[in-house]
Design a protein around this motif. Structure first.
Motif, short mmCIF file in Angstrom:
data_model
loop_
_atom_site.label_atom_id
_atom_site.label_comp_id
_atom_site.label_asym_id
_atom_site.label_seq_id
_atom_site.Cartn_x
_atom_site.Cartn_y
_atom_site.Cartn_z
N PRO A 82 0.84 -1.21 0.00
CA PRO A 82 0.00 0.00 0.00
C PRO A 82 0.87 1.25 0.00
N ASP A 364 -4.82 -0.69 -4.91
CA ASP A 364 -3.65 -0.24 -4.16
C ASP A 364 -3.21 -1.25 -3.09
N ASP A 365 -3.99 -2.31 -2.84
CA ASP A 365 -3.58 -3.26 -1.81
C ASP A 365 -2.45 -4.18 -2.29
#
Length: 436
Positions: A82, A364-365
Motif C-alpha cells: 500500500p 492499491d492493496d
C-alpha cells in the motif's frame, strides 16, 4: 495565446517557475560542476529517505557507511505494498502527485511524486520538445493514446486535452474506417506534431502507405512525430518518416520517473541526466562499462515523496561508449514491444489497450503482483496472474465489463492464478502476446 498548460500546472500546485529556473541552471553547468552536482544530489536523496522514509530504512536495514554501489536494487515487486507504507514523512497523499504505472511490463503499482519533482518532470519534457520547436502552450498535438471510457474519466481527459492543447485519437479501434476518419481530421486541423503509442502510429502510417498518401501534404503545419511506450524498430521509423514527411523522434520514459531518453536533433538517444541518474548493471548488480548490455537501473534525484533509488525498471539496454556522466547516450533499448490484438469484428487494438482493462484490477492493496494476457484465438484470451488471493467473481465481472467496453463484447477470457509467470530471455515480462 494564454499559456493554459503552464496555468493548469500552477493551479494544481506544481511550482513550474522554480522548476524552470533549476533545470536551466543544471543544463548550463560545466562538466566539473555537473559531476559535483550529481554526487551531491545522490547523497542528498539517499540521506533524505534514510531519515524520512520507513520503507527505505527497512530496505537498507542496519547497514552503515554504505557506498553507492552497496545500496539495494529496488524493483517493482518491492513496491507492491500500500502506498501509505512507502510515502516519506511530511508528504501525505493529499499533497503529492499520485498515479499508477501503465503495467506495460506486467507489474503495475501506485506511485507518488512530490509536487516539485513533478514540476521538474514537466520542465524536462518542455525542454526536450523545445528542441523541435514544439511549445506545449501553443502547439496543437495529435495524440494517439487511450482514454478512460467511464463518463467522469472520459470528460476529465477531454478537459485536460483542452487545457494542454491536444486533440485525442483514441487507439482502441484502429480499423481502416476509423483511420480514414483520423486522416480527415488531419486535413481539417492545423496540427503541429503527433505524439503517442508507437504501434498505433505505425498502423496509421501503414494505412497511409496503402492509400499512397503523405501526411504532411494533407496537413502542412506538421513539424514532428514523437513515439513512446513501445519499441520503435528501424523499419517502422523509415515507414513513418516516408509516410508522414516529418522527423520521427524516439522517446523512452516511465510515468513513475520522467523522460529517460529522448532523441536529440543529432539523432542521438540522449539520456536525461538532469533529473535522473541511469546505470547499467549486470546480473550480480555490478555497474557495467559503457558499451556493455545490462539491466537499466534508475535513480530519481529529486523525488522526496517516494524513493526511486537504484530502481530496476525491467528493461535491458546499452549506454554508448561516447557517453559522459553529463551526457549519457542510450545506444540500444531491448524490450518494450507490444503486439496488436485483432478481434472477431476485424477491429485492431494495440496491446496497450489492456492497460485500460487491467487498471480495473490494479488496486492499491498490491494483491495482483503481475499479469500477462495471451490471445490464443480471434475471440479467446488467457489472463495469467500472480496474486496472494485469487480474483473473486466481482473482480472478474469488473474485468469482463471493461473488456466489453474497451475491446468488444462476446470475447472469451480465462483467468489462471499462477505462482510465477514465464519471462523472455531478457527477463522482461511481456504484458500482451498474440499467438494468432
Amino acid at each position: 495565446m494564454i499559456p493554459l498548460f503552464d496555468i493548469s500546472l500552477k493551479l494544481n500546485g506544481f511550482p513550474i517557475k522554480k522548476a524552470k529556473a533549476e533545470l536551466s541552471k543544471i543544463v548550463n553547468l560545466s562538466q566539473e560542476e555537473y559531476n559535483i552536482f550529481l554526487q551531491n544530489k545522490k547523497e542528498e536523496i539517499v540521506n533524505f529517505h534514510l531519515k524520512n522514509n520507513s520503507f527505505y530504512q527497512e530496505l537498507i536495514g542496519n547497514k552503515t557507511d554504505l557506498k553507492w554501489e552497496d545500496l539495494p536494487i529496488l524493483n517493482k515487486q518491492n513496491l507492491q505494498k500500500p502506498l501509505e507504507e512507502r510515502l516519506s514523512k511530511g508528504f501525505p497523499k493529499k499533497d503529492v502527485y499520485l498515479n499508477k504505472t501503465s503495467g506495460s511490463s506486467g507489474t503495475p503499482f501506485v506511485f507518488a511524486k512530490d509536487k516539485y519533482c513533478h514540476a521538474l518532470t514537466w520542465t524536462s519534457i518542455f525542454m526536450r520538445f523545445g528542441w523541435y520547436k514544439i511549445d506545449f502552450n501553443h502547439s496543437l498535438q495529435a495524440r494517439f493514446y487511450g482514454i478512460p471510457m467511464d463518463f467522469i474519466g472520459y470528460q476529465k481527459e477531454r478537459f485536460k486535452d483542452f487545457l494542454t492543447h491536444r486533440f485525442r485519437f483514441p487507439v482502441f479501434d484502429l480499423s481502416d474506417e476509423v483511420l480514414e476518419k483520423f486522416l480527415q481530421k488531419f486535413k481539417s486541423k492545423k496540427f503541429d506534431y503527433i505524439n503517442g503509442y508507437t504501434s498505433s502510429i505505425v498502423l496509421f502510417a501503414k494505412y497511409l502507405e496503402q492509400q499512397n498518401i503523405i501526411l504532411k501534404e494533407s496537413c502542412p503545419t506538421l513539424k514532428a512525430c514523437f513515439v513512446t511506450s513501445e519499441m520503435l524498430f528501424e523499419s517502422d521509423k523509415k515507414l513513418l518518416e516516408k509516410q508522414f514527411g516529418i522527423p520521427v523522434i524516439n522517446e523512452y520514459g516511465a510515468s513513475e520517473l520522467d523522460l529517460i531518453a529522448f532523441e536529440n536533433p543529432k539523432g542521438e538517444w540522449q539520456v536525461n541526466a538532469e533529473t535522473l541518474f541511469v546505470e547499467i548493471l549486470d546480473e550480480n548488480n555490478k555497474v557495467l562499462p559503457y558499451g556493455e548490455e545490462g539491466r537499466i537501473v534508475i535513480t530519481s534525484l529529486f523525488n522526496k515523496a517516494h524513493p526511486f533509488i537504484r530502481y530496476d525498471i525491467g528493461d535491458i539496454g546499452i549506454l554508448d561508449e561516447r557517453s559522459t556522466p553529463q551526457k549519457p547516450i542510450l545506444k540500444k533499448l531491448i524490450g518494450r514491444t507490444n503486439d496488436i490484438a485483432i478481434l472477431p469484428s476485424g477491429k485492431k487494438s494495440p496491446g496497450l489497450t489492456f492497460y485500460y482493462v487491467t487498471k480495473s484490477i490494479v488496486e492499491d492493496d498490491g494483491n495482483v503482483k503481475e499479469f500477462i494476457i495471451k490471445q490464443t484465438q480471434l475471440d479467446t484470451f488467457e489472463i495469467e496472474y500472480v496474486s496472494e488471493k485469487a480474483l473473486d467473481k466481482v473482480q472478474i465481472q469488473k474485468i469482463k465489463e471493461a473488456i466489453a467496453l474497451y475491446l468488444e463484447p462476446n470475447l472469451n477470457f480465462t483467468f489462471t492464478k499462477k505462482l510465477v509467470l514465464e519471462r523472455s530471455k531478457s527477463g522482461k515480462l511481456k504484458q500482451f502476446t498474440s499467438y494468432i
